[in-house]
Design an enzyme around this catalytic site. Structure first.
Site, mmCIF file in Angstrom:
data_model
loop_
_atom_site.group_PDB
_atom_site.id
_atom_site.type_symbol
_atom_site.label_atom_id
_atom_site.label_comp_id
_atom_site.label_asym_id
_atom_site.label_seq_id
_atom_site.Cartn_x
_atom_site.Cartn_y
_atom_site.Cartn_z
ATOM 1 N N VAL A 11 0.872 -1.173 0.000
ATOM 2 C CA VAL A 11 0.000 0.000 0.000
ATOM 3 C C VAL A 11 0.907 1.220 0.000
ATOM 4 O O VAL A 11 2.090 1.126 0.336
ATOM 5 C CB VAL A 11 -0.967 0.023 1.211
ATOM 6 C CG1 VAL A 11 -2.035 -1.051 1.067
ATOM 7 C CG2 VAL A 11 -0.237 -0.121 2.518
ATOM 8 N N SER A 12 0.356 2.357 -0.364
ATOM 9 C CA SER A 12 1.184 3.551 -0.537
ATOM 10 C C SER A 12 1.486 4.305 0.745
ATOM 11 O O SER A 12 2.501 4.984 0.838
ATOM 12 C CB SER A 12 0.520 4.501 -1.531
ATOM 13 O OG SER A 12 0.405 3.866 -2.782
#
Length: 185
Positions: A11-12
Site C-alpha cells: 500500500v502507498s
C-alpha cells in the site's frame, strides 16, 4: 521441484491496510511494504526478490502493487522468470513462468504496466495542481511551526546578541537549519 508460495503486498501509505490483498491465497511467506510504488527501491520488495528461489511462486494482488513503472515491472518479471520463479497476478489473471512465454501475456503486462505508470503520472499532476491551488489561496503548507511568535522574537534577539547557535537550537528544540530559517525570516 515444489517451492514456496511467497506473497508480496503493498500500500502507498502507513494509514492504508493490505487486508484485501491475497486474502484467500495460502502463503508460506509474506513481504509487505507501506511505500509508494514509484520505484523498485522498497525494503520489503528487495527482501522478497532476494528471498525467491527457483520453483517458488510469487503471488501479487495486482500489477500496480508490484510496480508503477513499466521498466521496473518488466525487469522484475524478467529476472524472476529467468531465475525459475513463477509470478501470479490475481486481479489481472496473469501468470508468468520462465518455461512458458506467451506473447499475449507479455502484451497484457506491458499494456497494464503502462496504464499503472500513466496513473502514477496523473496522481503526481493532481498533487502538484492541489499544492498550487492551496498556495494561491494563501494556505500555509508543511508542518505547523514548533515555535510561538514570542519564542521566535526571543530567538532572533538572542541570536543577534551572539548567543551560540547550536545552544539556541538545542534549547528551543529545533534543528540548526530551522534556526537559520527563523533568523532569516
Amino acid at each position: 521441484m515444489k517451492g514456496q508460495n511467497v506473497g508480496y503486498r503493498r500500500v502507498s501509505t502507513a494509514e492504508q491496510t493490505t487486508d484485501r490483498q491475497l486474502v484467500e491465497v495460502v502463503l508460506d511467506v509474506v513481504f509487505e511494504d507501506k511505500a509508494s510504488g514509484k520505484d523498485a527501491k522498497r525494503p520489503e520488495l528487495e527482501r522478497c526478490l532476494s528471498h525467491l528461489r527457483a520453483g517458488d511462486t510469487l503471488h501479487v494482488h495486482s500489477i500496480d502493487r508490484l510496480a508503477r513503472n513499466l521498466k521496473d515491472l518488466q525487469e522484475i518479471i524478467e529476472s524472476l522468470t529467468l531465475k525459475g520463479v513463477t509470478v501470479k497476478f490475481y486481479k489481472e489473471h496473469l501468470t508468468f513462468e520462465g518455461s512458458n512465454h506467451s506473447p499475449m501475456q507479455m502484451l497484457m503486462l506491458q499494456m497494464l504496466g503502462a496504464f499503472a505508470q500513466f496513473e502514477r503520472t496523473l496522481i503526481r499532476e493532481r498533487q502538484a495542481e492541489g499544492i498550487q491551488a492551496a498556495k494561491a489561496r494563501g494556505q500555509k503548507l508543511g508542518a505547523p511551526s514548533k515555535l510561538s511568535a514570542e519564542q521566535i522574537e526571543e530567538l532572533k534577539a538572542r541570536a543577534a546578541t551572539g548567543t551560540d547557535k547550536s545552544q539556541l537550537a538545542k534549547e528551543f528544540g529545533i534543528s540548526r537549519p530551522t534556526l537559520y530559517k527563523v533568523i532569516a525570516a
